[in-house]
Design a protein around this motif. Structure first.
Motif, PDB file in Angstrom:
ATOM      1  N   PRO A  14      14.296   1.199  51.160  1.00 20.39           N
ATOM      2  CA  PRO A  14      14.547   1.862  50.095  1.00 20.39           C
ATOM      3  C   PRO A  14      13.925   3.331  50.077  1.00 20.39           C
ATOM      4  CG  PRO A  14      13.698  -0.314  49.194  1.00 20.39           C
ATOM      5  CD  PRO A  14      13.493  -0.252  50.835  1.00 20.39           C
ATOM      6  N   ASP A  15      14.623   4.180  49.915  1.00 18.35           N
ATOM      7  CA  ASP A  15      14.596   5.744  49.796  1.00 18.35           C
ATOM      8  C   ASP A  15      15.253   6.521  49.098  1.00 18.35           C
ATOM      9  OD1 ASP A  15      12.991   8.090  50.417  1.00 18.35           O
ATOM     10  OD2 ASP A  15      14.269   8.209  52.386  1.00 18.35           O
ATOM     11  N   PRO A  16      15.000   6.859  47.795  1.00 19.92           N
ATOM     12  CA  PRO A  16      13.915   6.514  47.092  1.00 19.92           C
ATOM     13  C   PRO A  16      14.097   4.939  46.597  1.00 19.92           C
ATOM     14  CG  PRO A  16      15.275   7.471  45.927  1.00 19.92           C
ATOM     15  CD  PRO A  16      15.998   7.482  47.081  1.00 19.92           C
ATOM     16  N   TRP A  17      12.909   4.401  46.097  1.00 22.18           N
ATOM     17  CA  TRP A  17      13.034   3.082  45.610  1.00 22.18           C
ATOM     18  C   TRP A  17      13.589   3.090  44.193  1.00 22.18           C
ATOM     19  CZ3 TRP A  17      10.185  -1.432  47.662  1.00 22.18           C
ATOM     20  CH2 TRP A  17       9.694  -0.917  48.783  1.00 22.18           C
ATOM     21  N   ARG A  18      14.282   2.155  43.927  1.00 19.05           N
ATOM     22  CA  ARG A  18      15.030   1.987  42.563  1.00 19.05           C
ATOM     23  C   ARG A  18      14.651   0.718  41.804  1.00 19.05           C
ATOM     24  NH1 ARG A  18      19.996   5.194  42.219  1.00 19.05           N
ATOM     25  NH2 ARG A  18      20.685   3.582  40.773  1.00 19.05           N
ATOM     26  N   PHE A  19      14.520   0.814  40.611  1.00 21.00           N
ATOM     27  CA  PHE A  19      14.000  -0.304  39.802  1.00 21.00           C
ATOM     28  C   PHE A  19      15.073  -0.949  38.815  1.00 21.00           C
ATOM     29  CE2 PHE A  19      10.159   1.638  41.533  1.00 21.00           C
ATOM     30  CZ  PHE A  19       9.498   0.482  41.928  1.00 21.00           C
ATOM     31  N   ASP A  20      16.082   0.046  38.764  1.00 19.96           N
ATOM     32  CA  ASP A  20      17.084  -0.575  37.836  1.00 19.96           C
ATOM     33  C   ASP A  20      17.647  -1.864  38.020  1.00 19.96           C
ATOM     34  OD1 ASP A  20      18.072   0.869  39.718  1.00 19.96           O
ATOM     35  OD2 ASP A  20      19.839   1.445  38.857  1.00 19.96           O
ATOM     36  N   ASN A  21      17.876  -2.127  39.244  1.00 22.99           N
ATOM     37  CA  ASN A  21      18.557  -3.297  39.691  1.00 22.99           C
ATOM     38  C   ASN A  21      17.871  -4.545  39.026  1.00 22.99           C
ATOM     39  OD1 ASN A  21      20.814  -2.255  41.243  1.00 22.99           O
ATOM     40  ND2 ASN A  21      19.383  -1.975  42.785  1.00 22.99           N
ATOM     41  N   TYR A  22      16.626  -4.424  39.112  1.00 17.16           N
ATOM     42  CA  TYR A  22      15.801  -5.626  38.698  1.00 17.16           C
ATOM     43  C   TYR A  22      15.735  -5.569  37.530  1.00 17.16           C
ATOM     44  CZ  TYR A  22      14.529  -7.146  43.325  1.00 17.16           C
ATOM     45  OH  TYR A  22      14.582  -7.433  44.776  1.00 17.16           O
ATOM     46  N   VAL A  71      18.698  -7.172  35.693  1.00 18.82           N
ATOM     47  CA  VAL A  71      18.504  -8.503  35.666  1.00 18.82           C
ATOM     48  C   VAL A  71      17.755  -9.055  34.835  1.00 18.82           C
ATOM     49  CG1 VAL A  71      17.882 -10.764  37.276  1.00 18.82           C
ATOM     50  CG2 VAL A  71      19.053  -8.608  38.274  1.00 18.82           C
ATOM     51  N   PHE A  72      16.415  -8.666  34.361  1.00 16.30           N
ATOM     52  CA  PHE A  72      15.540  -9.104  33.584  1.00 16.30           C
ATOM     53  C   PHE A  72      16.127  -8.946  32.110  1.00 16.30           C
ATOM     54  CE2 PHE A  72      12.529  -9.029  36.924  1.00 16.30           C
ATOM     55  CZ  PHE A  72      12.278 -10.255  37.254  1.00 16.30           C
ATOM     56  N   GLY A  73      16.934  -7.987  32.045  1.00 14.00           N
ATOM     57  CA  GLY A  73      17.436  -7.465  30.733  1.00 14.00           C
ATOM     58  C   GLY A  73      18.844  -8.310  30.165  1.00 14.00           C
ATOM     59  N   ASN A  74      19.343  -9.091  31.320  1.00 15.50           N
ATOM     60  CA  ASN A  74      20.300  -9.929  31.248  1.00 15.50           C
ATOM     61  C   ASN A  74      20.296 -11.056  30.435  1.00 15.50           C
ATOM     62  OD1 ASN A  74      22.929 -11.303  31.479  1.00 15.50           O
ATOM     63  ND2 ASN A  74      23.154 -10.734  33.777  1.00 15.50           N
ATOM     64  N   PRO A  75      20.778 -11.531  29.368  1.00 13.04           N
ATOM     65  CA  PRO A  75      20.711 -12.657  28.636  1.00 13.04           C
ATOM     66  C   PRO A  75      20.992 -13.880  29.242  1.00 13.04           C
ATOM     67  CG  PRO A  75      21.338 -11.063  27.041  1.00 13.04           C
ATOM     68  CD  PRO A  75      21.563 -10.534  28.521  1.00 13.04           C
ATOM     69  N   GLN A  76      22.241 -13.589  29.928  1.00 18.22           N
ATOM     70  CA  GLN A  76      22.810 -14.999  30.715  1.00 18.22           C
ATOM     71  C   GLN A  76      21.626 -15.466  32.028  1.00 18.22           C
ATOM     72  OE1 GLN A  76      26.673 -13.870  32.088  1.00 18.22           O
ATOM     73  NE2 GLN A  76      27.598 -15.314  30.772  1.00 18.22           N
ATOM     74  N   PHE A  77      21.070 -14.457  32.373  1.00 16.99           N
ATOM     75  CA  PHE A  77      20.003 -14.782  33.461  1.00 16.99           C
ATOM     76  C   PHE A  77      18.746 -15.816  32.816  1.00 16.99           C
ATOM     77  CE2 PHE A  77      15.802 -14.310  35.283  1.00 16.99           C
ATOM     78  CZ  PHE A  77      15.970 -14.688  36.310  1.00 16.99           C
ATOM     79  N   TRP A  78      18.468 -15.364  31.468  1.00 22.38           N
ATOM     80  CA  TRP A  78      17.431 -16.319  30.826  1.00 22.38           C
ATOM     81  C   TRP A  78      17.944 -17.497  30.628  1.00 22.38           C
ATOM     82  CZ3 TRP A  78      12.986 -15.029  32.191  1.00 22.38           C
ATOM     83  CH2 TRP A  78      12.318 -13.666  32.343  1.00 22.38           C
ATOM     84  N   ASP A  79      19.233 -17.742  30.182  1.00 30.42           N
ATOM     85  CA  ASP A  79      19.919 -18.884  29.889  1.00 30.42           C
ATOM     86  C   ASP A  79      19.801 -19.964  31.142  1.00 30.42           C
ATOM     87  OD1 ASP A  79      20.387 -18.318  27.138  1.00 30.42           O
ATOM     88  OD2 ASP A  79      22.275 -17.473  27.550  1.00 30.42           O
TER      89      ASP A  79
END
Length: 282
Positions: A56-64, A67-75
């Motif tokens: 990664p160059d630069p490192w991006r954290f928006d993908n993760y 994911v954590f902000g996706n309600p379906q993931f927690w379901d």
């Protein structure tokens, strides 16, 4: 008496470069895809297209964060956690209660009964997936529920649970059990107060195996679960289909889905090895 020269010769003969090369190759093949997926989640799609094997160059954290902000993931995660917990509890509880009499009691057809569990190892869940799903959906009316998936998964985890626990329980000293019976303990008391605590490494081993197998299960949930009841493996497949153009997002989603099972296995790997060693010695 061995001389220093002889000791060095034995050490030289025991060091085989081919063994280390093969071991490193196996580790690379096993860990490489996991590391690539985790790092790919920190990249953008443009970075992956430009240099698929780069860092990664630069490192991006928006993908993760997405994911954590996706309600379906927690379901998906809650469904996977509940089903895996139910599967583990049923498999370990029923397995230890079946393995204990097969290990500590002597009765007719004991070995024949144990062979039934051994033969169960030859029949994976995939061999009976279609009739089993029809039976659960049509006859038991348990489709699209946690119990409808957990019960058959626990049943197919029972053979390996009994096969691992029985030799471990057989290796427990008979003197401890005899002393407890002399002191007035009942058979059930010996089981709860002596056998279970001493069998903790083996119980952890079969528990982790059942949990990880359930967490990664795909075929049975695919046939029985729909919509909000889906588990993480199904969620990963759906997310990959819906966001096929977002390679970085798919890698991030997949990497996060692996974390619980991976952390559990790494945290308890010492107990798992001890449990398997006790089973082998038994």
């Amino acid at each position: 008496m061995s001389t220093p020269t002889a000791s060095r010769d034995r050490a030289t003969r025991s060091w085989n470069p081919a063994v280390y090369v093969i071991a490193l190759a196996v580790v690379a093949l096993s860990v490489g895809p996991v590391v690539y997926g985790a790092l790919g989640g920190f990249r953008s799609n443009e970075q992956i297209a430009r240099d698929p094997a780069g860092l990664p160059d630069p490192w991006r954290f928006d993908n993760y964060t997405s994911v954590f902000g996706n309600p379906q993931f927690w379901d998906y995660a809650v469904n996977s956690l509940v089903i895996a917990a139910l599967t583990t509890a049923i498999a370990v509880g029923a397995g230890v209660m079946a393995a204990y009499p097969l290990a500590r009691y002597r009765f007719r057809f004991r070995e024949s009964l144990f062979m039934v569990f051994v033969l169960g190892l030859l029949f994976p869940l995939a061999t009976a997936i279609i009739p089993l799903s029809i039976f659960i959906s049509r006859d038991l009316q348990m489709s699209n529920s946690w119990w409808g998936v957990a019960l058959p998964q626990a049943a197919f985890a029972l053979p390996v649970t009994v096969v691992i626990l029985r030799p471990f329980l057989m290796a427990l000293p008979q003197e401890i059990e005899d002393a407890a019976l002399i002191d007035g303990a009942s058979r059930i008391g010996v089981f709860w107060r002596i056998a279970l605590p001493l069998s903790t490494p083996a119980l952890v081993t079969v528990g982790v195996l059942a949990f990880v197998t359930s967490w990664n299960s795909y075929l049975l949930p695919l046939l029985l679960l729909q919509d909000e009841m889906k588990t993480l493996p199904l969620g990963v497949a759906d997310y990959s289909t819906e966001h096929s153009a977002d390679t970085a997002g798919v890698l991030a989603f997949t990497s996060v889905a692996m974390i619980p099972a991976l952390v559990l296995f790494l945290a308890l790997q010492g107990r798992i090895v001890n449990g398997l060693q006790g089973a082998v010695k038994g």
